[in-house]
Design a protein around this motif. Sequence first.
Motif, PDB file in Angstrom:
ATOM      1  N   PHE A 117       0.838  -1.203   0.000  1.00 17.97           N
ATOM      2  CA  PHE A 117       0.000   0.000   0.000  1.00 17.97           C
ATOM      3  C   PHE A 117       0.876   1.257   0.000  1.00 17.97           C
ATOM      4  O   PHE A 117       0.841   2.079   0.922  1.00 17.97           O
ATOM      5  N   THR A 118       1.668   1.388  -1.033  1.00 17.33           N
ATOM      6  CA  THR A 118       2.513   2.576  -1.226  1.00 17.33           C
ATOM      7  C   THR A 118       2.293   3.076  -2.647  1.00 17.33           C
ATOM      8  O   THR A 118       1.958   2.286  -3.555  1.00 17.33           O
ATOM      9  N   GLU A 119       2.489   4.357  -2.846  1.00 19.09           N
ATOM     10  CA  GLU A 119       2.295   4.914  -4.192  1.00 19.09           C
ATOM     11  C   GLU A 119       3.303   4.326  -5.172  1.00 19.09           C
ATOM     12  O   GLU A 119       3.001   4.168  -6.360  1.00 19.09           O
ATOM     13  N   GLU A 120       4.514   3.995  -4.677  1.00 20.84           N
ATOM     14  CA  GLU A 120       5.524   3.397  -5.567  1.00 20.84           C
ATOM     15  C   GLU A 120       5.053   2.045  -6.104  1.00 20.84           C
ATOM     16  O   GLU A 120       5.372   1.665  -7.225  1.00 20.84           O
ATOM     17  N   MET A 121       4.272   1.327  -5.289  1.00 21.67           N
ATOM     18  CA  MET A 121       3.793   0.004  -5.692  1.00 21.67           C
ATOM     19  C   MET A 121       2.416   0.049  -6.347  1.00 21.67           C
ATOM     20  O   MET A 121       1.836  -0.990  -6.636  1.00 21.67           O
ATOM     21  N   GLY A 122       1.893   1.261  -6.572  1.00 19.52           N
ATOM     22  CA  GLY A 122       0.648   1.375  -7.333  1.00 19.52           C
ATOM     23  C   GLY A 122      -0.559   1.831  -6.557  1.00 19.52           C
ATOM     24  O   GLY A 122      -1.644   2.003  -7.145  1.00 19.52           O
ATOM     25  N   THR A 123      -0.419   2.046  -5.237  1.00 18.78           N
ATOM     26  CA  THR A 123      -1.557   2.566  -4.480  1.00 18.78           C
ATOM     27  C   THR A 123      -1.798   4.015  -4.875  1.00 18.78           C
ATOM     28  O   THR A 123      -0.860   4.803  -4.994  1.00 18.78           O
ATOM     29  N   ARG A 124      -3.045   4.376  -5.076  1.00 21.98           N
ATOM     30  CA  ARG A 124      -3.354   5.739  -5.487  1.00 21.98           C
ATOM     31  C   ARG A 124      -3.333   6.697  -4.295  1.00 21.98           C
ATOM     32  O   ARG A 124      -3.615   6.285  -3.165  1.00 21.98           O
ATOM     33  N   PRO A 125      -2.976   7.967  -4.527  1.00 20.38           N
ATOM     34  CA  PRO A 125      -2.847   8.927  -3.425  1.00 20.38           C
ATOM     35  C   PRO A 125      -4.139   9.054  -2.628  1.00 20.38           C
ATOM     36  O   PRO A 125      -5.235   8.812  -3.138  1.00 20.38           O
ATOM     37  N   ALA A 126      -3.993   9.471  -1.366  1.00 14.00           N
ATOM     38  CA  ALA A 126      -5.147   9.596  -0.482  1.00 14.00           C
ATOM     39  C   ALA A 126      -6.174  10.586  -1.022  1.00 14.00           C
ATOM     40  O   ALA A 126      -7.374  10.452  -0.770  1.00 14.00           O
ATOM     41  N   THR A 127      -5.682  11.583  -1.781  1.00 13.27           N
ATOM     42  CA  THR A 127      -6.594  12.589  -2.328  1.00 13.27           C
ATOM     43  C   THR A 127      -7.596  11.985  -3.313  1.00 13.27           C
ATOM     44  O   THR A 127      -8.625  12.589  -3.604  1.00 13.27           O
ATOM     45  N   PHE A 128      -7.308  10.788  -3.836  1.00  9.80           N
ATOM     46  CA  PHE A 128      -8.224  10.139  -4.776  1.00  9.80           C
ATOM     47  C   PHE A 128      -9.407   9.484  -4.054  1.00  9.80           C
ATOM     48  O   PHE A 128     -10.375   9.090  -4.698  1.00  9.80           O
ATOM     49  N   ASN A 129      -9.295   9.298  -2.717  1.00 12.43           N
ATOM     50  CA  ASN A 129     -10.356   8.657  -1.926  1.00 12.43           C
ATOM     51  C   ASN A 129     -10.705   7.263  -2.445  1.00 12.43           C
ATOM     52  O   ASN A 129     -11.891   6.883  -2.493  1.00 12.43           O
ATOM     53  N   ILE A 130      -9.699   6.511  -2.855  1.00 14.89           N
ATOM     54  CA  ILE A 130      -9.907   5.127  -3.302  1.00 14.89           C
ATOM     55  C   ILE A 130      -9.778   4.212  -2.079  1.00 14.89           C
ATOM     56  O   ILE A 130      -8.740   4.219  -1.410  1.00 14.89           O
ATOM     57  N   PRO A 131     -10.804   3.413  -1.743  1.00 14.82           N
ATOM     58  CA  PRO A 131     -10.707   2.526  -0.570  1.00 14.82           C
ATOM     59  C   PRO A 131      -9.557   1.525  -0.701  1.00 14.82           C
ATOM     60  O   PRO A 131      -9.313   0.971  -1.778  1.00 14.82           O
ATOM     61  N   LYS A 132      -8.859   1.309   0.420  1.00 10.29           N
ATOM     62  CA  LYS A 132      -7.803   0.290   0.492  1.00 10.29           C
ATOM     63  C   LYS A 132      -8.410  -0.919   1.199  1.00 10.29           C
ATOM     64  O   LYS A 132      -8.890  -0.817   2.330  1.00 10.29           O
ATOM     65  N   VAL A 133      -8.382  -2.084   0.538  1.00  9.70           N
ATOM     66  CA  VAL A 133      -9.073  -3.271   1.049  1.00  9.70           C
ATOM     67  C   VAL A 133      -8.117  -4.464   1.039  1.00  9.70           C
ATOM     68  O   VAL A 133      -7.362  -4.668   0.077  1.00  9.70           O
ATOM     69  N   VAL A 134      -8.161  -5.245   2.137  1.00  7.75           N
ATOM     70  CA  VAL A 134      -7.400  -6.499   2.237  1.00  7.75           C
ATOM     71  C   VAL A 134      -8.388  -7.638   2.455  1.00  7.75           C
ATOM     72  O   VAL A 134      -9.317  -7.518   3.272  1.00  7.75           O
ATOM     73  N   ILE A 135      -8.195  -8.748   1.735  1.00  3.75           N
ATOM     74  CA  ILE A 135      -8.944  -9.981   1.976  1.00  3.75           C
ATOM     75  C   ILE A 135      -7.936 -11.052   2.374  1.00  3.75           C
ATOM     76  O   ILE A 135      -7.083 -11.452   1.555  1.00  3.75           O
ATOM     77  N   VAL A 136      -7.994 -11.480   3.653  1.00  4.53           N
ATOM     78  CA  VAL A 136      -7.091 -12.518   4.162  1.00  4.53           C
ATOM     79  C   VAL A 136      -7.816 -13.861   4.098  1.00  4.53           C
ATOM     80  O   VAL A 136      -8.943 -13.983   4.609  1.00  4.53           O
ATOM     81  N   VAL A 137      -7.192 -14.858   3.475  1.00 12.32           N
ATOM     82  CA  VAL A 137      -7.755 -16.217   3.400  1.00 12.32           C
ATOM     83  C   VAL A 137      -6.812 -17.154   4.151  1.00 12.32           C
ATOM     84  O   VAL A 137      -5.638 -17.286   3.779  1.00 12.32           O
ATOM     85  N   THR A 138      -7.314 -17.776   5.219  1.00 16.70           N
ATOM     86  CA  THR A 138      -6.470 -18.657   6.044  1.00 16.70           C
ATOM     87  C   THR A 138      -7.289 -19.825   6.568  1.00 16.70           C
ATOM     88  O   THR A 138      -8.521 -19.727   6.716  1.00 16.70           O
ATOM     89  N   ASP A 139      -6.581 -20.932   6.883  1.00 17.13           N
ATOM     90  CA  ASP A 139      -7.268 -22.106   7.454  1.00 17.13           C
ATOM     91  C   ASP A 139      -6.721 -22.460   8.831  1.00 17.13           C
ATOM     92  O   ASP A 139      -7.014 -23.529   9.361  1.00 17.13           O
TER      93      ASP A 139
END
Length: 455
Positions: free
Chosen positions: A148-170
């Motif tokens: 979740f960094t802009e260098e890795m492709g996350t869009r700036p906070a000013t864009f108001n794009i939700p950051k979402v994680v889906i963890v799958v574990t057993d």
Amino acid sequence: MRRALGILGCCLLLLLPPLPPAARGSPHRLRRQPRPGGGLPGSQAAADTACKNRPLDLVFIVDSSRSVRPEEFEKVKIFLSKMIDTLDVGERTTRVAVMNYASTVKVEFPLRTYFDKASMKEAISHIEPLSAGTMTGLAIQTAVDEVFTEEMGTRPATFNIPKVVIVVTDGRPQDQVQDVAASARTAGIEIYAVGVDRADMQSLRIMASEPLDEHVFYVETYGVIEKLTSKFRETFCAVDMCAPGRHECDQICVSNNGSYVCDCYEGYTLNPDKKTCSAMDMCAPGRHDCAQVCLSNDGSYSCDCYEGYTLNPDKKTCSAVDVCAPGRHDCEQVCVRDDLFYTCDCYQGYTLNPDKKTCSRTEVCAPGTHDCEQVCVSNGGSYTCDCYEGFTLNPDEKTCSRAITSSLVTTEESCKCEAIAALQDSVTSRLEALSTKLDEVSEKLQAYQGRQQVV
């Protein structure tokens, strides 16, 4: 016959597969599962096809520890592929990253790598399990620090794009996940926790965002995990309230967080019912930027200029026209500009006719029409001055002066001059002698008169 049918019925019951066992008593299992084959009941299917997920920066974190058998991990990859199929993937819509973890963490691809479904699914198909411990906290922290960094492709906070994680574990995390997950949520990351089979429900609840009943999911086996895709599709679905037939706006529908508001085209204003529009007077003061004349035109306007002005290329301001330019006036000879108007005049030697446009030739040498002192000589529509014989024209070209003649004197004329001069001298001499004698006579007379008086 009846007995034969009974025997046949019993045989059919024995051949049917057993019903699946009841779901475990978890308060976080799915309340509603899609029907087999992924179908949804009537109205829900229609609504689902109208959905388009809102833009997300979405990161999948999948457990590939030793407890996840190879064939089960393949089911996880199918789940990921089906999830991608339900998303509106693209550089400007939803971006997807995939992380793989066990006792170590591997970023399979970050948010900046792929923007099309085919490339993502191809990359997912080549993911291999790591087959070691279950460091869920480390995986979430890696997502925060490295994905979740802009260098890795996350869009700036000013864009108001939700950051979402889906963890799958057993399984159960083998590290501290509570503080890491809380820090991630504080940083604005929404966490969904998906538990499979032996997953620890308490750990899922610790890492997931509130409300828990919308962020914690449980399935019995990896064999049915792909059925969660419809649930996530419903969760991420943003119904287009401005789709045709869904709104009552007269002109423009603006989506607004699951609802909508109405707006109007330029030149129209929203009526008090907040749905319909009425054309506004675009030429009312303050509504237009015309320099001189505003012409209203059904919700729009155009600019014009006063007489004597022309519209500039900006279609707003005006410039005064040259009323004496060719084709703009009807003067026969001379056009005289007077601000925005003009008058006609004539060349020298002509006079303006009563129509104030045409000209007629004048008698330039008529009395009172010229300033020559002696002689006026007409020359077309003008004149020149001249002088009588014995006079010459002065430098002002108007007045005259008497001429001083000089010529060569001939010998004959010279002799005549000398004779005249001699005659003049003789006459003068004789006149002087005569004058002397007269003086003498006068004196004698006076003497005589004096003697007479004595006697």
